[in-house]
Motif scaffolding. Structure first.
Motif, PDB file in Angstrom:
ATOM      1  N   ASN A   4     -28.233  -4.458   9.200  1.00 16.84           N
ATOM      2  CA  ASN A   4     -29.129  -3.674   9.038  1.00 16.84           C
ATOM      3  C   ASN A   4     -28.016  -2.407   8.310  1.00 16.84           C
ATOM      4  O   ASN A   4     -27.091  -2.143   8.309  1.00 16.84           O
ATOM      5  CB  ASN A   4     -29.451  -2.667  10.007  1.00 16.84           C
ATOM      6  CG  ASN A   4     -31.356  -3.674  10.202  1.00 16.84           C
ATOM      7  OD1 ASN A   4     -31.557  -5.221   9.810  1.00 16.84           O
ATOM      8  ND2 ASN A   4     -31.273  -3.378  11.860  1.00 16.84           N
ATOM      9  N   GLU A   5     -29.036  -2.438   6.694  1.00 16.90           N
ATOM     10  CA  GLU A   5     -28.141  -0.918   6.564  1.00 16.90           C
ATOM     11  C   GLU A   5     -29.535  -0.382   6.142  1.00 16.90           C
ATOM     12  O   GLU A   5     -29.850   0.662   6.019  1.00 16.90           O
ATOM     13  CB  GLU A   5     -28.179  -1.486   4.247  1.00 16.90           C
ATOM     14  CG  GLU A   5     -27.213  -0.503   3.477  1.00 16.90           C
ATOM     15  CD  GLU A   5     -27.079  -0.560   2.092  1.00 16.90           C
ATOM     16  OE1 GLU A   5     -27.033   0.530   1.630  1.00 16.90           O
ATOM     17  OE2 GLU A   5     -27.456  -1.435   2.280  1.00 16.90           O
ATOM     18  N   ASP A   6     -28.423   1.634   7.077  1.00 14.05           N
ATOM     19  CA  ASP A   6     -29.422   2.333   7.498  1.00 14.05           C
ATOM     20  C   ASP A   6     -29.040   3.599   7.353  1.00 14.05           C
ATOM     21  O   ASP A   6     -27.557   3.692   6.529  1.00 14.05           O
ATOM     22  CB  ASP A   6     -29.251   2.230   9.468  1.00 14.05           C
ATOM     23  CG  ASP A   6     -30.112   1.203   9.890  1.00 14.05           C
ATOM     24  OD1 ASP A   6     -30.972   0.468   9.627  1.00 14.05           O
ATOM     25  OD2 ASP A   6     -30.048   1.138  10.786  1.00 14.05           O
ATOM     26  N   ARG A   7     -29.770   4.699   6.268  1.00 14.94           N
ATOM     27  CA  ARG A   7     -29.420   5.616   5.427  1.00 14.94           C
ATOM     28  C   ARG A   7     -30.075   6.669   6.798  1.00 14.94           C
ATOM     29  O   ARG A   7     -32.141   6.438   7.149  1.00 14.94           O
ATOM     30  CB  ARG A   7     -29.981   6.148   4.214  1.00 14.94           C
ATOM     31  CG  ARG A   7     -28.826   5.069   3.329  1.00 14.94           C
ATOM     32  CD  ARG A   7     -29.561   5.353   1.890  1.00 14.94           C
ATOM     33  NE  ARG A   7     -28.642   4.950   0.733  1.00 14.94           N
ATOM     34  CZ  ARG A   7     -28.086   3.854   0.462  1.00 14.94           C
ATOM     35  NH1 ARG A   7     -29.059   2.877   1.053  1.00 14.94           N
ATOM     36  NH2 ARG A   7     -27.507   3.503  -0.226  1.00 14.94           N
ATOM     37  N   VAL A   8     -30.289   7.848   7.790  1.00 16.08           N
ATOM     38  CA  VAL A   8     -30.467   8.312   8.396  1.00 16.08           C
ATOM     39  C   VAL A   8     -30.256   9.627   8.078  1.00 16.08           C
ATOM     40  O   VAL A   8     -29.718  10.580   7.400  1.00 16.08           O
ATOM     41  CB  VAL A   8     -30.360   7.835   9.928  1.00 16.08           C
ATOM     42  CG1 VAL A   8     -30.597   9.294  10.763  1.00 16.08           C
ATOM     43  CG2 VAL A   8     -30.035   6.566  10.298  1.00 16.08           C
ATOM     44  N   ASP A   9     -31.633  10.439   8.035  1.00 11.20           N
ATOM     45  CA  ASP A   9     -31.718  11.818   7.394  1.00 11.20           C
ATOM     46  C   ASP A   9     -30.858  12.466   8.391  1.00 11.20           C
ATOM     47  O   ASP A   9     -30.901  12.296   9.987  1.00 11.20           O
ATOM     48  CB  ASP A   9     -33.162  12.110   7.597  1.00 11.20           C
ATOM     49  CG  ASP A   9     -33.386  11.307   6.161  1.00 11.20           C
ATOM     50  OD1 ASP A   9     -33.246  11.502   5.348  1.00 11.20           O
ATOM     51  OD2 ASP A   9     -35.209  11.978   6.361  1.00 11.20           O
ATOM     52  N   PRO A  10     -30.560  13.866   7.916  1.00 14.89           N
ATOM     53  CA  PRO A  10     -29.687  14.919   8.815  1.00 14.89           C
ATOM     54  C   PRO A  10     -30.243  14.632  10.274  1.00 14.89           C
ATOM     55  O   PRO A  10     -31.323  15.870  10.076  1.00 14.89           O
ATOM     56  CB  PRO A  10     -29.689  16.179   7.641  1.00 14.89           C
ATOM     57  CG  PRO A  10     -29.874  15.458   6.271  1.00 14.89           C
ATOM     58  CD  PRO A  10     -31.124  14.478   6.464  1.00 14.89           C
ATOM     59  N   GLY A  11     -29.742  15.445  11.263  1.00 14.58           N
ATOM     60  CA  GLY A  11     -29.771  15.783  12.718  1.00 14.58           C
ATOM     61  C   GLY A  11     -30.750  14.439  13.160  1.00 14.58           C
ATOM     62  O   GLY A  11     -31.403  14.536  14.502  1.00 14.58           O
ATOM     63  N   ALA A  12     -31.943  13.465  12.520  1.00 14.82           N
ATOM     64  CA  ALA A  12     -32.292  12.043  13.065  1.00 14.82           C
ATOM     65  C   ALA A  12     -32.060  11.378  13.345  1.00 14.82           C
ATOM     66  O   ALA A  12     -29.982  11.150  13.577  1.00 14.82           O
ATOM     67  CB  ALA A  12     -33.497  11.656  12.441  1.00 14.82           C
ATOM     68  N   GLY A  13     -31.920  10.108  14.620  1.00 17.18           N
ATOM     69  CA  GLY A  13     -31.960   8.605  14.791  1.00 17.18           C
ATOM     70  C   GLY A  13     -32.244   8.138  16.015  1.00 17.18           C
ATOM     71  O   GLY A  13     -33.505   8.434  15.884  1.00 17.18           O
ATOM     72  N   PHE A  14     -31.574   6.926  16.364  1.00 17.49           N
ATOM     73  CA  PHE A  14     -32.630   6.204  17.210  1.00 17.49           C
ATOM     74  C   PHE A  14     -32.428   7.142  19.247  1.00 17.49           C
ATOM     75  O   PHE A  14     -31.089   7.211  18.685  1.00 17.49           O
ATOM     76  CB  PHE A  14     -31.786   5.111  17.134  1.00 17.49           C
ATOM     77  CG  PHE A  14     -31.673   3.909  15.267  1.00 17.49           C
ATOM     78  CD1 PHE A  14     -32.899   3.560  15.097  1.00 17.49           C
ATOM     79  CD2 PHE A  14     -30.401   4.774  14.902  1.00 17.49           C
ATOM     80  CE1 PHE A  14     -33.150   3.014  14.133  1.00 17.49           C
ATOM     81  CE2 PHE A  14     -30.595   3.893  13.307  1.00 17.49           C
ATOM     82  CZ  PHE A  14     -31.433   3.131  13.580  1.00 17.49           C
ATOM     83  N   ALA A  15     -33.045   6.914  19.099  1.00 21.21           N
ATOM     84  CA  ALA A  15     -33.043   7.925  20.768  1.00 21.21           C
ATOM     85  C   ALA A  15     -33.203   6.973  21.763  1.00 21.21           C
ATOM     86  O   ALA A  15     -32.582   5.724  21.200  1.00 21.21           O
ATOM     87  CB  ALA A  15     -34.434   8.149  21.263  1.00 21.21           C
TER      88      ALA A  15
END
Length: 237
Positions: free
Chosen positions: A44-55
């Motif tokens: 998976n090629e993931d782009r994650v916004d600032p401060g966000a993520g996978f809980a």
């Protein structure tokens, strides 16, 4: 046989804070023709916004690798593993008999861009494990071993008969690999542009090789250096 997987044909999942491209079936994206390649199950090629993520969430019996392309990825898991992974660094987590982990963008202002890779292990219910080596020193046109079976040949000690290499290719630089028809191979262009035996590939594109014995010549074809991952895999059962 050579299998093509163009970037544009991948699945896409967007969740506000996440923009993810799936090479193989994963989560809400399902395509029975793309369930994996040998023991390689997820890219998976993931782009994650600032401060966000996978809980925090749980996995078992999967080798999970994270390869950061830009930004920083903060990892924490119930086995005691944790840290921030930067560009060019590879993190390994063996879920074993079960582990809970989270992955967050380490920055409150900049996005993080990374590849999430899953490999099916060769053993079940092992003790969970974690490793985060510093970024490997790279030289233009040289394969750098990042993971190998139990770490015997170097790199992180992945629990599968896999050799994973990274490769940097500047414009016009070349690297060669001789293919063994008894192995499977997967070429993933993480960033930049290359040619593979004259075949043009760009970021997100991939090729799979099965029962091939030819020599593969990779050539950098972009103004900025390309970043390539090369998987040497056991034959499919």
């Amino acid at each position: 046989m050579i299998i093509e997987r163009p970037s544009s044909a991948r699945g896409r999942v967007q969740a506000g804070w996440l923009d993810s491209r799936h090479t193989f079936s994963f989560g809400g994206y399902y395509d029975p023709a793309w369930m994996g390649f040998g023991c390689l199950r997820v890219i998976n090629e993931d782009r994650v916004d600032p401060g966000a993520g996978f809980a925090p969430h749980r996995h078992a019996n999967m080798e999970i690798l994270s390869y950061v392309l830009s930004g920083g990825l903060a990892h924490k898991d119930s086995s005691g593993g944790g840290g921030t992974i930067g560009p060019g660094e590879l993190q390994w987590m063996s879920a074993g008999h079960g582990v809970e982990h989270s992955e967050y963008n380490a920055s409150k202002t900049e996005p993080v861009h990374f590849l999430q890779i899953w490999v099916q292990p060769d053993r079940l219910n092992a003790q969970p494990a974690y490793a985060q080596p510093t970024a490997a020193e790279t030289k233009d046109g040289e394969f750098v071993l990042r993971a190998s079976r139990d770490g015997v040949h170097g790199g992180v000690p992945i629990r599968q008969d896999v050799n994973l290499y990274s490769l940097a290719l500047g414009q016009g630089s070349r690297a060669r690999r001789t293919l063994d028809p008894k192995r499977l191979y997967w070429l993933q262009v993480a960033q930049g542009r290359i040619e593979a035996n004259g075949r043009a590939l760009e970021a997100g594109d991939a090729l799979g090789f099965s029962e091939e014995s030819a020599e593969l010549i990779l050539t950098g074809a972009g103004e900025s250096p390309a970043d390539v991952l090369w998987f040497e895999l056991p034959p499919a059962r």
